[in-house]
Scaffold this active site. Structure first.
Site, PDB file in Angstrom:
ATOM      1  N   CYS A 333     -15.971 -10.498 -17.122  1.00  0.00           N
ATOM      2  CA  CYS A 333     -15.351  -9.483 -15.987  1.00  0.00           C
ATOM      3  C   CYS A 333     -13.846  -9.607 -16.086  1.00  0.00           C
ATOM      4  O   CYS A 333     -13.112  -9.065 -15.201  1.00  0.00           O
ATOM      5  CB  CYS A 333     -15.908  -9.792 -14.559  1.00  0.00           C
ATOM      6  SG  CYS A 333     -17.603  -9.125 -14.512  1.00  0.00           S
ATOM      7  N   ASP A 334     -13.329 -10.141 -17.350  1.00  0.00           N
ATOM      8  CA  ASP A 334     -12.053 -10.546 -17.261  1.00  0.00           C
ATOM      9  C   ASP A 334     -11.434  -9.049 -17.910  1.00  0.00           C
ATOM     10  O   ASP A 334     -11.723  -8.708 -18.876  1.00  0.00           O
ATOM     11  CB  ASP A 334     -11.913 -11.608 -17.885  1.00  0.00           C
ATOM     12  CG  ASP A 334     -10.121 -12.113 -17.906  1.00  0.00           C
ATOM     13  OD1 ASP A 334      -9.354 -11.139 -18.421  1.00  0.00           O
ATOM     14  OD2 ASP A 334      -9.854 -13.220 -17.448  1.00  0.00           O
TER      15      ASP A 334
END
Ligand SMILES: *Cc1c(COP(=O)(O)O)cnc(C)c1O
Length: 388
Positions: A333-334
């Protein structure tokens, strides 16, 4: 007459892992992502490096890929080693590498690490500052030392100068302090930057090293080691000079270096990169503002870290659809986990499809983490029995 482009750039048949072999191996059902590596190709690269510059003894930069089978091949080929940490030293000692074949080339070493390496018998240590000189000398007064100098990194995909390397005036101060301490400052090294595509950089580095040798002699020191570092490139998207052409330039630059000086190099990427493919799978797709996004199970944190600095890999798939520009991202999710933009890929790519990335044996699994709960790529070693 200048050399033609074809002459300078790599026209030598490359030793890349065969795509048919990769596809065959995938049928065995390994969990993705995985790095499929054929260490025998690293053997071929080691031999090719030595043939290209017979005067230069290679020491493999362990950080590029510390897999034991890669290290074993280097050992079998009579290649030495270059380390940055004591964990790398332990890997080598466990394989039976003699400590005297190990060069400690990290310019900054903690006292704890220095004591450990000295206790295990490592003889050669790099430095690029007076602080480090005093530190090493305080722990191991008989250490053999080599001085890392600044050199031109123009034309390298990973310029390294700036972080390490003494400028000439600093080098002079270090030499004078070594004389005062009666330390055995015996060599000079430099690093032209990783994936260096500028053929001249090593010759320029050697010229700079000769200036420092002269200065050492003026101060009563007798140089015994020239370490021309790493940086030798492998083929991806951009043209590269062949190792044979680099070797010609290096060998010519070495003509003025007396035989009493041992010449070594520290190739990392060159020896291991093209022996491996990353095999990954599509975990999801999306269309955002008209752009096709492809999400893989291997990302920036899971084997594809070098894309962040602009490394461009080739990408193969099993689909034959029309190619459209895609953004390729990793599974986390970065927002930093995006590897490629405008990468031309088949429009019919779907979840579960395989993605194959060649020549990625260096700085891939070695950089991988388990960030966000996703596993590091496993390393799958290709045995000669299952090569077709
Ligand atoms: C990383 C490193 C190398 C290897 O560089 P490559 O570009 O992979 O050849 C060699 N020497 C030192 C000191 C390094 O830090």
């Amino acid at each position: 007459m200048p050399n033609s482009i074809a002459d300078i750039y790599d026209t030598h048949p490359e030793t890349s892992l065969d795509f048919a072999v990769v596809r065959e191996a995938v049928k065995q059902g390994h969990k993705t992502p995985f790095l499929l590596i054929d260490p025998e190709l690293a053997r071929i690269k080691a031999r090719r490096f030595k043939a290209a510059m017979p005067r230069v003894h290679p020491h493999y930069a362990v950080k590029a890929n510390p897999h034991p089978e890669v290290l074993e091949i280097m050992l079998q080929e009579g290649v030495g080693f270059e380390i940055a940490s004591i964990a790398e030293l332990d890997l080598l000692l466990a394989l039976g590498v003699p400590a005297r074949e190990v060069y400690y080339s990290n310019p900054i070493k903690s006292s704890e690490y220095l004591r450990y390496a000295a206790g295990k018998g490592v003889e050669w240590y790099v430095l690029d500052s007076i602080d480090e000189l005093r530190k090493i000398h305080g722990i191991k007064p008989d250490a053999k030392l080599y001085l890392r100098i600044e050199t031109q990194n123009i034309g390298s995909d990973w310029p390294l100068s700036g972080k390490f390397g003494a400028a000439f005036p600093e080098a002079r101060e270090i030499v004078e302090e070594a004389v005062r301490l009666r330390a055995d400052l015996a060599g000079v090294t430099f690093h032209v930057g990783s994936q260096c595509r500028n053929l001249e950089n090593w010759a320029i580095g050697i010229d700079n090293a000769e200036r420092v040798f002269d200065m050492m002699r003026e101060n009563g020191l007798e140089p015994r080691l020239l370490n021309i570092g790493g940086g030798y490139p492998v083929r991806h998207i951009k043209p590269i000079p062949s190792i044979e052409k680099i070797g010609e330039s290096v060998q010519a630059a070495l003509e003025d270096i007396p035989d009493t000086i041992r010449v070594m190099a520290e190739p990392g990427r060159f020896l291991v990169s093209d022996s491996a493919y990353m095999v990954s799978r599509v975990v999801g797709t999306a269309t955002r503002h008209g752009t096709r996004w492809i999400y893989l199970d291997a990302g920036v944190f899971h084997g594809l870290m070098e894309t962040v600095e602009g490394m461009q890999y080739e990408v193969y798939t099993d689909r034959a659809g029309t190619e459209i520009p895609c953004t390729v991202a990793g599974p986390t999710c970065d927002s930093m986990d995006v590897m490629m933009r405008d990468e031309m890929l088949p429009e019919d790519l779907q979840e579960g499809d395989y993605i194959y990335i060649p020549n990625i044996g260096a700085y891939s699994t070695a950089y991988a983490s388990e960030f966000n709960g996703f596993p590091k790529p496993e390393v799958v070693v290709l045995r000669h029995g299952n090569r077709t």
